[in-house]
Design an enzyme around this catalytic site. Structure first.
Site, PDB file in Angstrom:
ATOM      1  CB  CYS A 197      -1.088   0.095   1.141  1.00 47.48           C
ATOM      2  SG  CYS A 197      -1.737   1.507   1.358  1.00 47.48           S
TER       3      CYS A 197
ATOM      4  CB  CYS B  79      -3.239   3.938  -5.136  1.00 45.22           C
ATOM      5  SG  CYS B  79      -4.316   2.988  -4.243  1.00 45.22           S
TER       6      CYS B  79
END
Length: 257
Positions: free
Chosen positions: A75, A182
């Protein structure tokens, strides 16, 4: 020495599938543990304190309950905000952090107009600023995609298309490179292409997987015994039905690429 302990993957939801897919192909003898924290998705809209606290909680679970020999922060926001804290606290466990693949643009197509799509938390982080200004090509726009990861996580396809059309409209016909900052965003490549056309995509999945292999090799933690990998998947959704739905989607996506 051969270590059969699992490698832990931490993400704010299902997006880290784009990272673990690469890792499994590069390290097929390893076992894996993936924690999808979808109840707290997206991390990018949370405070630094919230992100660090949650990542600490999950890292503690992976190290002390799941005996993970390494942790991959799959992440970008968690990597940008929490990696320094985690590396200091869990100094005996290698922690590998993903980052937006902006350096890849510098290496492969530095002259093309570049759009970096990421969460606000990633774009505002000191870690990203250092990366960005090291490789800045004087031809880049940064776009904080607030809410995009959640639309992808929730599989809201029509709302996703509307979101991308609305937020990417001004970049049509201008962009050569798109940095997907992302890990959720690679799951929407097709929809992004519908708006922007034939662009070059760059994401950090390959880089972080290669770094994982380098670190495990250096620390003599690779599992050298030939065996089929196993993956344990856990999701933090509130109901068993939601958890099972996430698990099914995860394994469906794992076999796609």
């Amino acid at each position: 020495m051969s270590s059969s302990k699992p490698i832990g993957f931490l993400d704010s939801g299902i997006g880290g599938i784009s990272v673990i897919r690469k890792a499994v192909r590069l390290l097929p003898n390893e076992d894996y543990f993936f924690f999808s924290d979808s109840v707290n998705n997206p991390y990018g809209d949370k405070s630094d304190e919230e992100i660090i606290s949650r990542c600490d909680e999950l890292a503690d679970f992976m190290v002390n309950k799941k005996s993970c020999k390494a942790i991959v922060l799959a992440c970008n926001t968690a990597s940008a905000k929490a990696v320094s804290f985690l590396r200091e606290k869990y100094s005996d466990t290698p922690i590998i952090a993903i980052e937006p693949a902006y350096k890849m643009v510098h290496d492969y197509n530095p002259d093309g107009f570049t759009l970096v799509m990421a969460t606000r938390g990633t774009l505002e982080s000191e870690k990203f600023h250092k990366l960005f200004y090291t490789y800045y090509n004087n031809n880049t726009s940064l776009l904080a995609c607030v809410g995009l990861a959640d639309l992808i996580e929730q599989e809201k396809k029509e709302e996703l298309k509307e979101y991308l059309e609305r937020n990417l409209h001004d970049y049509k016909g201008k962009v050569s490179n798109v940095v997907l900052g992302c890990t959720h965003y690679p799951l929407a490549k097709a929809e992004i292409k519908e708006v922007l056309g034939d662009v070059n995509f760059f994401d950090g999945a390959n880089g972080v997987s290669r770094q994982l292999k380098r670190v495990l090799t250096e620390k003599d933690l690779l599992n050298n015994q030939k065996s089929k990998f196993t993956i344990e998947f856990v999701d933090s959704s509130e109901t068993p039905e939601q958890q099972e739905q996430k698990k099914k989607r995860f394994f469906d996506l794992l076999s796609e690429e």
